[in-house]
Design a protein around this motif. Structure first.
Motif, PDB file in Angstrom:
ATOM      1  N   TYR A   1     -10.144  42.813 -80.318  1.00  0.00           N
ATOM      2  CA  TYR A   1      -8.753  42.931 -80.740  1.00  0.00           C
ATOM      3  C   TYR A   1      -7.764  42.385 -79.714  1.00  0.00           C
ATOM      4  N   LEU A   2      -8.242  41.909 -78.573  1.00  0.00           N
ATOM      5  CA  LEU A   2      -7.344  41.215 -77.656  1.00  0.00           C
ATOM      6  C   LEU A   2      -6.821  39.929 -78.294  1.00  0.00           C
ATOM      7  N   TYR A   3      -7.566  39.408 -79.285  1.00  0.00           N
ATOM      8  CA  TYR A   3      -7.116  38.202 -79.978  1.00  0.00           C
ATOM      9  C   TYR A   3      -6.173  38.532 -81.125  1.00  0.00           C
ATOM     10  N   GLU A   4      -5.943  39.817 -81.345  1.00  0.00           N
ATOM     11  CA  GLU A   4      -5.018  40.228 -82.393  1.00  0.00           C
ATOM     12  C   GLU A   4      -3.616  40.481 -81.843  1.00  0.00           C
ATOM     13  N   ILE A   5      -3.489  40.546 -80.517  1.00  0.00           N
ATOM     14  CA  ILE A   5      -2.202  40.956 -79.964  1.00  0.00           C
ATOM     15  C   ILE A   5      -1.372  39.762 -79.532  1.00  0.00           C
ATOM     16  N   ASP A   6      -0.078  39.984 -79.445  1.00  0.00           N
ATOM     17  CA  ASP A   6       0.888  38.936 -79.150  1.00  0.00           C
ATOM     18  C   ASP A   6       0.813  38.517 -77.683  1.00  0.00           C
TER      19      ASP A   6
END
Length: 446
Positions: free
Chosen positions: A167-172
Protein backbone atom coordinates in the motif's frame (compact mmCIF):
# COMPACT_ATOMS: atom_id res chain seq x y z
CA UNK A 1 16.27 21.64 -34.38
CA UNK A 2 12.96 21.71 -32.54
CA UNK A 3 10.07 24.09 -33.05
CA UNK A 4 8.80 26.01 -30.04
CA UNK A 5 5.46 27.78 -30.27
CA UNK A 6 4.20 30.27 -27.71
CA UNK A 7 0.87 32.14 -27.82
CA UNK A 8 -0.27 35.07 -25.68
CA UNK A 9 -3.64 36.80 -25.40
CA UNK A 10 -3.86 40.30 -23.92
CA UNK A 11 -7.01 42.37 -23.35
CA UNK A 12 -6.91 46.21 -23.27
CA UNK A 13 -9.63 48.76 -22.51
CA UNK A 14 -10.95 50.34 -25.74
CA UNK A 15 -11.01 53.78 -24.14
CA UNK A 16 -7.21 53.85 -24.09
CA UNK A 17 -5.94 56.01 -26.98
CA UNK A 18 -3.07 53.71 -27.98
CA UNK A 19 -2.81 50.29 -29.65
CA UNK A 20 -5.87 50.70 -31.85
CA UNK A 21 -4.51 48.34 -34.52
CA UNK A 22 -2.06 45.51 -35.15
CA UNK A 23 0.37 48.05 -36.66
CA UNK A 24 0.20 50.19 -33.53
CA UNK A 25 0.81 47.09 -31.43
CA UNK A 26 3.89 46.22 -33.51
CA UNK A 27 5.19 49.74 -32.99
CA UNK A 28 4.70 49.29 -29.26
CA UNK A 29 6.82 46.13 -29.28
CA UNK A 30 9.49 47.82 -31.39
CA UNK A 31 9.83 50.52 -28.78
CA UNK A 32 12.06 47.90 -27.16
CA UNK A 33 15.55 48.59 -28.56
CA UNK A 34 16.28 44.88 -29.26
CA UNK A 35 13.02 44.10 -31.09
CA UNK A 36 12.61 44.67 -34.83
CA UNK A 37 9.63 43.39 -36.85
CA UNK A 38 9.86 42.85 -40.62
CA UNK A 39 6.63 41.35 -41.95
CA UNK A 40 6.14 38.01 -40.20
CA UNK A 41 9.66 37.90 -38.81
CA UNK A 42 10.57 39.31 -35.40
CA UNK A 43 14.29 39.83 -34.87
CA UNK A 44 15.80 39.85 -31.40
CA UNK A 45 19.46 39.71 -30.38
CA UNK A 46 20.60 37.74 -33.41
CA UNK A 47 17.69 35.26 -33.70
CA UNK A 48 14.69 35.27 -36.02
CA UNK A 49 11.24 34.33 -34.73
CA UNK A 50 8.10 33.72 -36.79
CA UNK A 51 5.61 36.29 -35.58
CA UNK A 52 1.91 37.01 -36.06
CA UNK A 53 -0.61 39.16 -34.25
CA UNK A 54 -4.42 39.21 -34.43
CA UNK A 55 -6.37 42.32 -33.38
CA UNK A 56 -10.06 42.34 -32.46
CA UNK A 57 -12.78 44.10 -30.49
CA UNK A 58 -14.77 42.69 -27.59
CA UNK A 59 -17.86 44.76 -28.24
CA UNK A 60 -19.86 43.72 -25.18
CA UNK A 61 -17.03 44.64 -22.85
CA UNK A 62 -15.73 47.79 -24.59
CA UNK A 63 -12.36 46.10 -24.80
CA UNK A 64 -9.94 45.02 -27.50
CA UNK A 65 -7.64 42.02 -27.64
CA UNK A 66 -4.37 41.03 -29.24
CA UNK A 67 -3.54 37.39 -29.91
CA UNK A 68 0.22 36.92 -30.45
CA UNK A 69 1.92 33.90 -32.06
CA UNK A 70 5.67 33.39 -31.67
CA UNK A 71 7.45 30.38 -33.21
CA UNK A 72 11.15 29.71 -32.80
CA UNK A 73 12.76 26.93 -34.89
CA UNK A 74 16.40 27.89 -34.62
CA UNK A 75 19.33 26.36 -32.75
CA UNK A 76 18.60 24.93 -29.30
CA UNK A 77 21.69 26.66 -27.95
CA UNK A 78 19.92 29.99 -28.62
CA UNK A 79 16.72 28.95 -26.85
CA UNK A 80 17.66 31.09 -23.86
CA UNK A 81 17.59 34.15 -26.16
CA UNK A 82 14.06 33.21 -27.26
CA UNK A 83 13.06 32.90 -23.60
CA UNK A 84 14.54 36.34 -22.96
CA UNK A 85 12.39 37.71 -25.80
CA UNK A 86 9.27 36.14 -24.30
CA UNK A 87 10.02 37.72 -20.95
CA UNK A 88 10.47 41.14 -22.58
CA UNK A 89 7.17 40.82 -24.45
CA UNK A 90 5.34 39.75 -21.30
CA UNK A 91 6.70 42.79 -19.45
CA UNK A 92 5.47 45.07 -22.25
CA UNK A 93 2.02 43.45 -22.19
CA UNK A 94 1.80 43.85 -18.42
CA UNK A 95 2.49 47.58 -18.75
CA UNK A 96 -0.18 47.90 -21.44
CA UNK A 97 -2.99 45.94 -19.77
CA UNK A 98 -2.04 46.15 -16.10
CA UNK A 99 -1.91 42.37 -15.71
CA UNK A 100 0.02 39.38 -17.11
CA UNK A 101 -1.16 38.07 -20.51
CA UNK A 102 -3.06 34.80 -20.77
CA UNK A 103 -0.73 32.03 -21.92
CA UNK A 104 -2.65 30.07 -24.56
CA UNK A 105 0.23 27.83 -25.56
CA UNK A 106 3.81 27.32 -24.35
CA UNK A 107 5.93 24.59 -25.90
CA UNK A 108 8.92 25.56 -23.77
CA UNK A 109 7.03 24.92 -20.54
CA UNK A 110 5.54 21.71 -21.95
CA UNK A 111 9.02 20.53 -22.86
CA UNK A 112 10.26 21.31 -19.35
CA UNK A 113 7.36 19.34 -17.86
CA UNK A 114 8.23 16.36 -20.05
CA UNK A 115 11.82 16.53 -18.80
CA UNK A 116 10.72 17.02 -15.19
CA UNK A 117 8.45 13.97 -15.03
CA UNK A 118 11.16 11.24 -15.14
CA UNK A 119 13.22 13.16 -12.56
CA UNK A 120 10.28 13.24 -10.14
CA UNK A 121 9.31 9.65 -10.97
CA UNK A 122 12.82 8.38 -10.20
CA UNK A 123 12.98 10.29 -6.92
CA UNK A 124 9.57 9.01 -5.83
CA UNK A 125 10.68 5.45 -6.51
CA UNK A 126 13.84 6.03 -4.48
CA UNK A 127 11.68 7.08 -1.54
CA UNK A 128 9.39 4.04 -1.91
CA UNK A 129 12.45 1.79 -2.18
CA UNK A 130 13.86 3.14 1.08
CA UNK A 131 10.56 2.88 2.96
CA UNK A 132 9.69 -0.58 1.61
CA UNK A 133 13.08 -2.09 2.38
CA UNK A 134 13.12 -0.47 5.82
CA UNK A 135 9.65 -1.76 6.67
CA UNK A 136 10.35 -5.26 5.39
CA UNK A 137 13.85 -5.81 6.76
CA UNK A 138 13.71 -3.75 9.96
CA UNK A 139 10.07 -3.55 11.05
CA UNK A 140 9.05 -6.89 9.60
CA UNK A 141 5.62 -6.15 8.21
CA UNK A 142 3.52 -9.27 7.64
CA UNK A 143 2.98 -9.67 3.93
CA UNK A 144 1.27 -13.08 3.92
CA UNK A 145 -2.51 -13.33 3.87
CA UNK A 146 -3.16 -16.84 5.14
CA UNK A 147 -3.95 -15.70 8.68
CA UNK A 148 -6.40 -12.97 7.74
CA UNK A 149 -10.09 -13.72 8.39
CA UNK A 150 -12.57 -13.82 5.53
CA UNK A 151 -14.56 -10.76 6.64
CA UNK A 152 -11.38 -8.70 6.62
CA UNK A 153 -10.28 -10.04 3.24
CA UNK A 154 -13.71 -9.21 1.80
CA UNK A 155 -13.26 -5.55 2.64
CA UNK A 156 -9.99 -5.16 0.73
CA UNK A 157 -10.45 -2.52 -1.94
CA UNK A 158 -8.42 -3.95 -4.79
CA UNK A 159 -7.38 -7.58 -4.47
CA UNK A 160 -5.72 -7.56 -7.90
CA UNK A 161 -2.93 -5.32 -6.58
CA UNK A 162 -2.16 -7.61 -3.66
CA UNK A 163 0.00 -9.96 -5.72
CA UNK A 164 2.34 -7.25 -6.96
CA UNK A 165 2.62 -4.28 -4.64
CA UNK A 166 2.07 -2.93 -1.15
CA UNK A 167 0.00 0.00 0.00
CA UNK A 168 2.99 2.34 -0.15
CA UNK A 169 2.10 2.53 -3.85
CA UNK A 170 -1.40 3.65 -2.95
CA UNK A 171 -0.36 6.79 -1.10
CA UNK A 172 0.30 10.27 -2.41
CA UNK A 173 3.76 11.71 -3.06
CA UNK A 174 3.61 14.17 -0.17
CA UNK A 175 2.31 11.50 2.24
CA UNK A 176 5.45 9.47 1.60
CA UNK A 177 7.38 12.23 3.32
CA UNK A 178 5.17 11.86 6.41
CA UNK A 179 6.69 8.44 6.99
CA UNK A 180 10.18 9.92 7.28
CA UNK A 181 9.59 13.44 8.56
CA UNK A 182 6.40 13.50 10.65
CA UNK A 183 7.27 13.56 14.35
CA UNK A 184 5.51 11.19 16.75
CA UNK A 185 6.01 9.84 20.26
CA UNK A 186 6.38 6.16 21.13
CA UNK A 187 5.56 6.80 24.79
CA UNK A 188 2.19 6.51 26.46
CA UNK A 189 1.54 10.19 27.04
CA UNK A 190 -1.22 9.67 29.61
CA UNK A 191 0.97 7.32 31.60
CA UNK A 192 3.78 9.85 31.54
CA UNK A 193 1.43 12.63 32.64
CA UNK A 194 0.36 10.50 35.60
CA UNK A 195 3.99 10.06 36.62
CA UNK A 196 4.67 13.78 36.39
CA UNK A 197 1.48 14.58 38.32
CA UNK A 198 2.34 12.16 41.12
CA UNK A 199 6.04 13.06 41.29
CA UNK A 200 7.11 14.68 44.57
CA UNK A 201 10.64 15.58 43.46
CA UNK A 202 12.74 15.42 40.31
CA UNK A 203 14.24 12.15 41.55
CA UNK A 204 10.83 10.54 40.93
CA UNK A 205 11.17 11.21 37.21
CA UNK A 206 13.34 9.39 34.70
CA UNK A 207 15.09 11.91 32.43
CA UNK A 208 15.59 9.34 29.66
CA UNK A 209 11.88 8.48 29.76
CA UNK A 210 10.96 12.17 29.51
CA UNK A 211 13.36 12.64 26.62
CA UNK A 212 12.00 9.57 24.84
CA UNK A 213 8.48 11.01 25.00
CA UNK A 214 9.42 14.01 22.83
CA UNK A 215 7.88 13.54 19.35
CA UNK A 216 10.62 12.60 16.88
CA UNK A 217 10.52 11.72 13.19
CA UNK A 218 11.66 8.36 11.80
CA UNK A 219 14.47 10.13 9.99
CA UNK A 220 15.81 11.56 13.25
CA UNK A 221 15.35 8.22 15.05
CA UNK A 222 17.00 5.93 12.53
CA UNK A 223 18.69 7.68 9.61
CA UNK A 224 20.21 11.03 10.59
CA UNK A 225 23.80 11.54 11.73
CA UNK A 226 25.98 9.54 12.04
CA UNK A 227 24.31 7.29 9.40
CA UNK A 228 23.40 10.15 7.03
CA UNK A 229 24.82 13.65 7.42
CA UNK A 230 21.52 15.43 7.05
CA UNK A 231 18.71 16.53 9.37
CA UNK A 232 15.03 15.99 8.65
CA UNK A 233 14.25 19.66 7.95
CA UNK A 234 16.83 19.69 5.14
CA UNK A 235 15.05 16.84 3.35
CA UNK A 236 11.51 17.79 4.31
CA UNK A 237 11.80 21.32 2.89
CA UNK A 238 13.24 20.03 -0.38
CA UNK A 239 10.62 17.31 -0.68
CA UNK A 240 7.87 19.92 -0.30
CA UNK A 241 9.43 22.07 -3.05
CA UNK A 242 9.59 19.05 -5.33
CA UNK A 243 5.96 18.30 -4.48
CA UNK A 244 4.89 21.79 -5.57
CA UNK A 245 6.57 21.30 -8.95
CA UNK A 246 5.18 17.77 -9.22
CA UNK A 247 1.65 19.12 -8.76
CA UNK A 248 2.16 21.54 -11.64
CA UNK A 249 3.49 18.79 -13.89
CA UNK A 250 0.72 16.36 -12.90
CA UNK A 251 -2.04 18.92 -13.46
CA UNK A 252 -0.71 20.14 -16.81
CA UNK A 253 0.29 23.54 -15.46
CA UNK A 254 3.17 25.62 -16.76
CA UNK A 255 6.57 25.53 -15.09
CA UNK A 256 9.33 28.07 -15.55
CA UNK A 257 12.95 27.47 -16.44
CA UNK A 258 14.14 28.46 -12.96
CA UNK A 259 11.67 25.96 -11.39
CA UNK A 260 12.99 23.18 -13.61
CA UNK A 261 16.59 24.00 -12.76
CA UNK A 262 15.70 24.11 -9.05
CA UNK A 263 14.05 20.69 -9.43
CA UNK A 264 17.22 19.22 -10.95
CA UNK A 265 19.35 20.69 -8.18
CA UNK A 266 17.30 19.66 -5.16
CA UNK A 267 16.39 16.25 -6.61
CA UNK A 268 20.12 15.46 -6.85
CA UNK A 269 20.53 16.53 -3.24
CA UNK A 270 17.60 14.46 -2.00
CA UNK A 271 18.52 11.41 -4.09
CA UNK A 272 22.04 11.45 -2.63
CA UNK A 273 20.67 11.41 0.94
CA UNK A 274 18.09 8.71 0.20
CA UNK A 275 20.73 6.51 -1.43
CA UNK A 276 22.96 6.95 1.60
CA UNK A 277 20.07 5.92 3.86
CA UNK A 278 19.43 2.81 1.72
CA UNK A 279 23.12 1.89 1.81
CA UNK A 280 23.17 2.13 5.62
CA UNK A 281 19.98 0.20 6.39
CA UNK A 282 21.95 -2.79 7.68
CA UNK A 283 23.32 -0.64 10.49
CA UNK A 284 19.86 0.13 11.90
CA UNK A 285 18.48 -1.85 14.85
CA UNK A 286 14.91 -1.39 16.08
CA UNK A 287 13.44 -2.75 19.30
CA UNK A 288 10.27 -4.84 19.18
CA UNK A 289 8.23 -2.10 20.87
CA UNK A 290 9.49 0.51 18.43
CA UNK A 291 8.61 -1.72 15.47
CA UNK A 292 4.96 -1.57 16.47
CA UNK A 293 5.10 2.22 16.82
CA UNK A 294 6.77 2.65 13.43
CA UNK A 295 4.24 0.39 11.71
CA UNK A 296 1.33 2.23 13.30
CA UNK A 297 2.78 5.60 12.32
CA UNK A 298 3.08 4.43 8.71
CA UNK A 299 -0.57 3.33 8.70
CA UNK A 300 -1.60 6.72 10.09
CA UNK A 301 0.35 8.41 7.29
CA UNK A 302 -1.37 6.28 4.65
CA UNK A 303 -4.91 7.52 5.14
CA UNK A 304 -6.97 9.94 7.21
CA UNK A 305 -9.46 7.13 7.84
CA UNK A 306 -6.69 4.87 9.14
CA UNK A 307 -5.59 7.73 11.38
CA UNK A 308 -9.16 8.20 12.67
CA UNK A 309 -9.48 4.48 13.41
CA UNK A 310 -6.10 4.18 15.14
CA UNK A 311 -6.66 7.30 17.24
CA UNK A 312 -10.00 5.85 18.36
CA UNK A 313 -8.22 2.60 19.15
CA UNK A 314 -5.84 4.47 21.47
CA UNK A 315 -8.77 6.31 23.03
CA UNK A 316 -10.77 3.19 23.78
CA UNK A 317 -7.71 1.53 25.33
CA UNK A 318 -7.20 4.53 27.59
CA UNK A 319 -10.87 4.50 28.59
CA UNK A 320 -10.79 0.79 29.36
CA UNK A 321 -7.82 1.39 31.63
CA UNK A 322 -9.52 4.38 33.25
CA UNK A 323 -12.62 2.31 33.97
CA UNK A 324 -10.89 -0.69 35.50
CA UNK A 325 -8.50 1.52 37.49
CA UNK A 326 -11.47 3.37 38.97
CA UNK A 327 -12.92 0.07 40.17
CA UNK A 328 -9.69 -1.32 41.64
CA UNK A 329 -10.03 -1.85 45.40
CA UNK A 330 -6.46 -2.31 46.57
CA UNK A 331 -3.05 -0.87 45.86
CA UNK A 332 -1.96 -4.32 44.71
CA UNK A 333 -4.69 -4.32 42.07
CA UNK A 334 -3.75 -0.84 40.95
CA UNK A 335 -0.08 -1.76 40.60
CA UNK A 336 -0.98 -4.77 38.47
CA UNK A 337 -3.28 -2.70 36.32
CA UNK A 338 -0.57 -0.07 35.77
CA UNK A 339 1.75 -2.81 34.54
CA UNK A 340 -0.97 -4.03 32.17
CA UNK A 341 -1.97 -0.55 30.99
CA UNK A 342 -1.05 -1.22 27.36
CA UNK A 343 -2.51 -4.72 27.26
CA UNK A 344 -6.18 -4.43 26.40
CA UNK A 345 -6.80 -8.19 26.74
CA UNK A 346 -5.59 -8.21 30.35
CA UNK A 347 -7.71 -5.17 31.16
CA UNK A 348 -10.75 -6.81 29.58
CA UNK A 349 -10.10 -9.97 31.62
CA UNK A 350 -10.10 -7.87 34.77
CA UNK A 351 -13.35 -6.17 33.73
CA UNK A 352 -14.90 -9.52 32.79
CA UNK A 353 -14.18 -11.13 36.18
CA UNK A 354 -15.67 -8.12 37.96
CA UNK A 355 -18.62 -7.90 35.56
CA UNK A 356 -17.75 -4.28 34.84
CA UNK A 357 -18.34 -4.61 31.10
CA UNK A 358 -20.89 -6.62 29.10
CA UNK A 359 -19.93 -10.26 28.65
CA UNK A 360 -19.52 -9.89 24.87
CA UNK A 361 -17.32 -6.79 25.11
CA UNK A 362 -14.01 -8.62 24.76
CA UNK A 363 -15.30 -10.52 21.73
CA UNK A 364 -16.22 -7.25 20.02
CA UNK A 365 -12.86 -5.75 20.95
CA UNK A 366 -11.13 -8.79 19.48
CA UNK A 367 -12.77 -8.20 16.09
CA UNK A 368 -11.65 -4.58 16.13
CA UNK A 369 -8.15 -5.60 17.26
CA UNK A 370 -7.91 -8.01 14.35
CA UNK A 371 -8.66 -5.23 11.89
CA UNK A 372 -6.20 -2.92 13.62
CA UNK A 373 -3.48 -5.57 13.43
CA UNK A 374 -4.02 -6.04 9.70
CA UNK A 375 -3.85 -2.36 8.73
CA UNK A 376 -0.74 -1.88 10.88
CA UNK A 377 1.13 -5.10 10.07
CA UNK A 378 0.04 -6.06 6.56
CA UNK A 379 1.32 -3.48 4.11
CA UNK A 380 -0.24 -5.22 1.10
CA UNK A 381 -3.84 -4.72 2.24
CA UNK A 382 -5.89 -1.79 0.96
CA UNK A 383 -9.41 -1.58 2.41
CA UNK A 384 -12.56 -0.04 1.08
CA UNK A 385 -13.71 3.21 2.62
CA UNK A 386 -16.97 1.52 3.67
CA UNK A 387 -15.04 -1.18 5.52
CA UNK A 388 -12.94 1.30 7.49
CA UNK A 389 -15.95 3.49 8.31
CA UNK A 390 -17.79 0.40 9.55
CA UNK A 391 -14.96 -0.38 11.99
CA UNK A 392 -14.85 3.26 13.07
CA UNK A 393 -18.58 3.10 13.86
CA UNK A 394 -18.03 -0.10 15.84
CA UNK A 395 -15.22 1.31 17.92
CA UNK A 396 -17.18 4.53 18.57
CA UNK A 397 -20.12 2.46 19.79
CA UNK A 398 -17.92 0.38 22.11
CA UNK A 399 -16.17 3.46 23.42
CA UNK A 400 -19.46 5.14 24.21
CA UNK A 401 -20.45 2.12 26.30
CA UNK A 402 -17.27 2.54 28.33
CA UNK A 403 -17.75 6.30 28.70
CA UNK A 404 -21.31 5.78 29.99
CA UNK A 405 -20.12 3.21 32.55
CA UNK A 406 -17.24 5.50 33.62
CA UNK A 407 -19.75 8.30 34.24
CA UNK A 408 -21.90 6.04 36.39
CA UNK A 409 -18.89 4.76 38.35
CA UNK A 410 -17.60 8.29 38.98
CA UNK A 411 -21.03 9.39 40.26
CA UNK A 412 -21.21 6.37 42.58
CA UNK A 413 -17.70 7.03 43.90
CA UNK A 414 -18.39 10.70 44.56
CA UNK A 415 -21.62 9.89 46.37
CA UNK A 416 -19.99 7.00 48.25
CA UNK A 417 -22.43 4.55 46.71
CA UNK A 418 -21.33 0.91 46.47
CA UNK A 419 -20.27 -0.28 43.04
CA UNK A 420 -22.71 -2.96 41.98
CA UNK A 421 -20.15 -5.34 40.50
CA UNK A 422 -19.64 -8.97 41.36
CA UNK A 423 -16.28 -9.28 43.08
CA UNK A 424 -14.07 -12.28 42.33
CA UNK A 425 -10.50 -12.97 43.23
CA UNK A 426 -8.06 -11.37 40.83
CA UNK A 427 -5.34 -13.71 39.68
CA UNK A 428 -1.98 -12.86 38.16
CA UNK A 429 -3.00 -14.02 34.68
CA UNK A 430 -5.97 -11.66 34.66
CA UNK A 431 -3.74 -8.60 34.69
CA UNK A 432 -0.33 -9.54 33.44
CA UNK A 433 -1.20 -11.55 30.38
CA UNK A 434 1.65 -12.17 27.96
CA UNK A 435 1.55 -10.40 24.61
CA UNK A 436 0.78 -13.60 22.75
CA UNK A 437 -1.85 -14.44 20.18
CA UNK A 438 -5.18 -15.48 21.58
CA UNK A 439 -8.41 -15.85 19.63
CA UNK A 440 -6.75 -15.29 16.27
CA UNK A 441 -3.22 -15.89 15.12
CA UNK A 442 -2.71 -12.23 14.31
CA UNK A 443 -4.43 -10.42 17.18
CA UNK A 444 -2.38 -7.54 18.58
CA UNK A 445 -2.37 -6.49 22.20
CA UNK A 446 -1.56 -2.89 21.40
Amino acid sequence: MNEYRVEYLVVIDSKEPFCQSAKAFNNLLQAHEDINIEGNILKYKGINVNYEVQFGDISTERQKFFHIWLIYDGLVKNLDIFESLLKSIRNILIKVSGKPPEILWDDISSNLCEQAYPVIHELENFMRKLITKFMLTKVGLGWTKETIPKEVMDSIRNKSTMESQNYLYEIDFIQLSNFLFKAYSTSNVNKLMDKIKNAVSKEDLDFNELKASVPTSNWERYFSSPLVECDSDYLKNRWEKIYDIRCKVAHNKLIKRNEFEELLKISREVKEKLQSAIDNLDKINISQSDRESVAENVAISISNLYADFLNLWKLINENIFKLVFLTAKTNEEKEKLLKARNNWRSLCNFAKRKHILPSNFKTEMTLIAQFRSVIVNHADMVFTEESILSRIDSIKSLNQKIVDIISKVEIDLVSNQPLNFIEEDLTEEDTIEEDTIEEDSFESSN
